[in-house]
Design an enzyme around this catalytic site. Structure first.
Site, PDB file in Angstrom:
ATOM      1  N   GLY A  14       0.843  -1.199   0.000  1.00 20.29           N
ATOM      2  CA  GLY A  14       0.000   0.000   0.000  1.00 20.29           C
ATOM      3  C   GLY A  14       0.867   1.234   0.000  1.00 20.29           C
ATOM      4  CG  LEU A  15       3.996   1.175  -1.870  1.00 21.76           C
ATOM      5  CD1 LEU A  15       4.912   0.697  -3.000  1.00 21.76           C
ATOM      6  CD2 LEU A  15       4.799   1.464  -0.615  1.00 21.76           C
ATOM      7  N   GLY A  19       2.042   5.199   3.164  1.00 25.75           N
ATOM      8  CA  GLY A  19       2.754   3.937   3.006  1.00 25.75           C
ATOM      9  C   GLY A  19       4.182   4.138   2.544  1.00 25.75           C
ATOM     10  CG  ASN A  37       0.376   0.377  -4.597  1.00 25.04           C
ATOM     11  OD1 ASN A  37       0.015   0.695  -3.475  1.00 25.04           O
ATOM     12  ND2 ASN A  37      -0.293   0.718  -5.682  1.00 25.04           N
ATOM     13  CB  THR A  39      -0.837   1.364  -9.029  1.00 27.32           C
ATOM     14  OG1 THR A  39      -2.237   1.309  -8.759  1.00 27.32           O
ATOM     15  CG2 THR A  39      -0.568   2.233 -10.238  1.00 27.32           C
ATOM     16  CB  VAL A  81      -4.897  -0.639   1.655  1.00 25.56           C
ATOM     17  CG1 VAL A  81      -3.629  -1.162   0.975  1.00 25.56           C
ATOM     18  CG2 VAL A  81      -5.456  -1.703   2.583  1.00 25.56           C
ATOM     19  CB  SER A 135      -1.278   9.325  15.332  1.00 23.92           C
ATOM     20  OG  SER A 135      -1.571  10.710  15.337  1.00 23.92           O
ATOM     21  N   GLY A 137       0.406  11.842  10.563  1.00 27.99           N
ATOM     22  CA  GLY A 137       0.296  12.304   9.188  1.00 27.99           C
ATOM     23  C   GLY A 137       1.495  11.879   8.362  1.00 27.99           C
ATOM     24  CE  LYS A 190      -4.212   7.538  14.164  1.00 22.30           C
ATOM     25  NZ  LYS A 190      -5.223   8.013  13.224  1.00 22.30           N
TER      26      LYS A 190
END
Length: 488
Positions: A14-15, A19, A37, A39, A81, A135, A137, A190
């Site tokens: 999950g990039l 990620g 990923n 994609t 993801v 957490s 960001g 969370k």
């Protein structure tokens, strides 16, 4: 980077930006990592970033089988993801190539019951599972987040050394990570963290509104005020970034960018989940609920524009009465009101976590949460050190409000708090977070409430019975019959 000659220590699937940043953080700490990923371009992008950011030991894979097989056993794979169905799809894809004893870690903002469902399903397959709150960001993921892993203790042991290096590091208390507890505890903690974040942001916005709308402070003055506040008891990430925001000019026109941002707040659901859980557990969380309601109302922008026209035609302006205020005194009063309100918001969040922990048998230590929130996360603040000390003094503390230190601080600030709320009310400026925090405090500190009348009403129309202050047991009164006799 070319495929590794040896197996990597960990994998990440999950990039999106979070990620990518967490993968680069792990690699930078010296742990070779495989990434995947759906994609392929995202994989290539991450590999290129790893080269540019120091030729980090990060290896990209375009198919899930080679990705899984590149990781040393027992394999540990972190997923980042979107919550819900994409998590289930990713698990299905990866588990086809995993073996007994391997571990999957979900690092997304997932509903805690989904994590518990998945852990049970993974256990039946012989796999380990963790739900881990992350957490901080994008910046936190890259340089050190606060991490809240919950689920299999064995799974946590597989990844503990990595998490301790990757998490934010606070000089006086160490890495911002601890094993939260069983099941979905990590995701639940969370979620409540995000609910507290909602409350914090709303309270800061109300402080801004009062200073700007009543005190007439300019953006330059607001930047100065918040910068000064960030040197004292309000020192925190959110106060820091608020000061920064007030200083940024508009790159597409004149003036400051903050004044051009549409007054319509988005949300992703964790605040709503927090309020729903508070209701489910009968835990009062009015500050967090008020922040959620404020986001709902902000979304009614078109309706509010029309409502403003209606009330302006009736003589109601944006601010009801222009009041002469002493700016310096107002700034100090608002600072005190903000701090006192924050205590209430955190008290509500901690009580909610404790109630859920008791219900589920998670055994969460509230002082440990305050410790791991001191760095990396969005609500990181010097204030959290005070909270940790409160729970160190008394692990069974009923409410932060009755901790001797916090009780003293609220008593010292309650006069300024009331002044700010009254000033806002008289000016027609809504302060739902500060007002509900004050109401929470005033309700909690009173030995007797008017709830006796409400219970009498319930017994009158629904025969719900009531308890008495002077006798044991439950009672019912034929209120209607007695009232009818008295009226005849």
């Amino acid at each position: 980077m070319a495929p590794p000659s040896n197996l990597t220590r960990i994998g990440l699937s999950g990039l999106a930006v979070m990620g990518q940043n967490l993968a680069l953080n792990i690699a930078e700490k010296g742990f070779p990592i495989s990434v995947y990923n759906r994609t392929p371009s995202k994989v290539d992008e991450t590999v290129e970033r790893a080269k540019q950011e120091g030729n980090l030991p990060l290896f990209g894979f375009h198919d899930p089988e080679s990705f899984v097989n590149s990781i040393q056993k027992p394999r540990v794979i972190i997923m980042l993801v979107k919550a819900g169905a994409p998590v289930d799809e990713t698990i299905k894809t990866l588990s086809a190539y995993l073996e007994k004893g391997d571990c999957i870690v979900d690092g997304g903002n997932e509903w805690y019951e989904n994590t518990e469902r998945r852990e049970k399903a993974m256990t039946e397959l012989g796999l380990l599972y963790l739900g881990m709150g992350v957490s901080g960001g994008e910046e936190g993921a890259r340089n050190g987040p606060s991490l809240m892993p919950g689920g299999s203790k064995d799974a946590y042991k597989h990844i503990e050394d990595i998490l301790h290096k990757v998490a934010a590091q606070v000089p006086d208390s160490g890495p911002c990570v601890t094993y939260i507890g069983k099941g979905g505890s990590g995701n639940f903690v969370k979620m409540v963290h995000n609910g507290i974040e909602y409350g914090d942001m709303q309270l800061i916005a109300e402080a801004y509104d009062v200073l700007k709308s009543v005190g007439k402070l300019s953006n330059d003055e607001l930047q100065s005020v918040f910068s000064e506040w960030n040197k004292g008891e309000l020192l925190s990430f959110l106060i820091e970034i608020t000061a920064d925001i007030f200083g940024i000019k508009d790159d597409k026109g004149d003036g400051y960018l903050v004044d051009k941002v549409l007054d319509k707040t988005g949300m992703k659901g964790t605040g709503k989940w927090t309020v729903q859980q508070a209701a489910e557990l009968s835990v009062a969380a009015p500050t967090i609920a008020a922040s959620l309601d404020s986001r709902f109302l902000s979304g009614l922008k078109e309706e509010r524009v029309e409502a403003a026209k209606v009330f302006k035609s009736g003589g109601f302006g944006d601010v009801l009465t222009e009041q002469e205020v002493d700016k310096a005194k107002l700034i100090d009063d608002v600072r005190q009101a903000l701090y006192a309100s924050k205590i209430c918001s955190y008290a509500q969040g901690m009580n909610l976590i404790r109630a859920k922990s008791i219900e589920k048998g998670w055994g969460i230590k509230l002082g440990d949460l305050a410790k791991i929130w001191k760095g990396g996360c969005i609500i990181r603040a010097i204030f959290l050190d005070r909270i940790k000390k409160a729970y160190d003094r008394n692990a069974d503390l009923a409410n932060l409000l009755v901790d001797p230190e916090f009780a003293k601080e609220i008593i010292e600030r309650q006069s300024a708090w009331r002044k700010v709320v009254c000033l806002a009310i008289n000016s027609g400026i809504s302060t739902p977070g500060m007002s509900s925090s004050l109401a929470y405090f005033d309700t909690y500190r009173r030995e007797r409430l008017p709830a006796n009348l409400v219970q009498a009403q319930r017994d009158y129309f629904g025969a719900h019975t009531y308890e008495r202050t002077d006798h044991e047991g439950s009672f019912h009164t034929e209120w209607f019959k007695i009232a009818k006799q008295l009226n005849n």
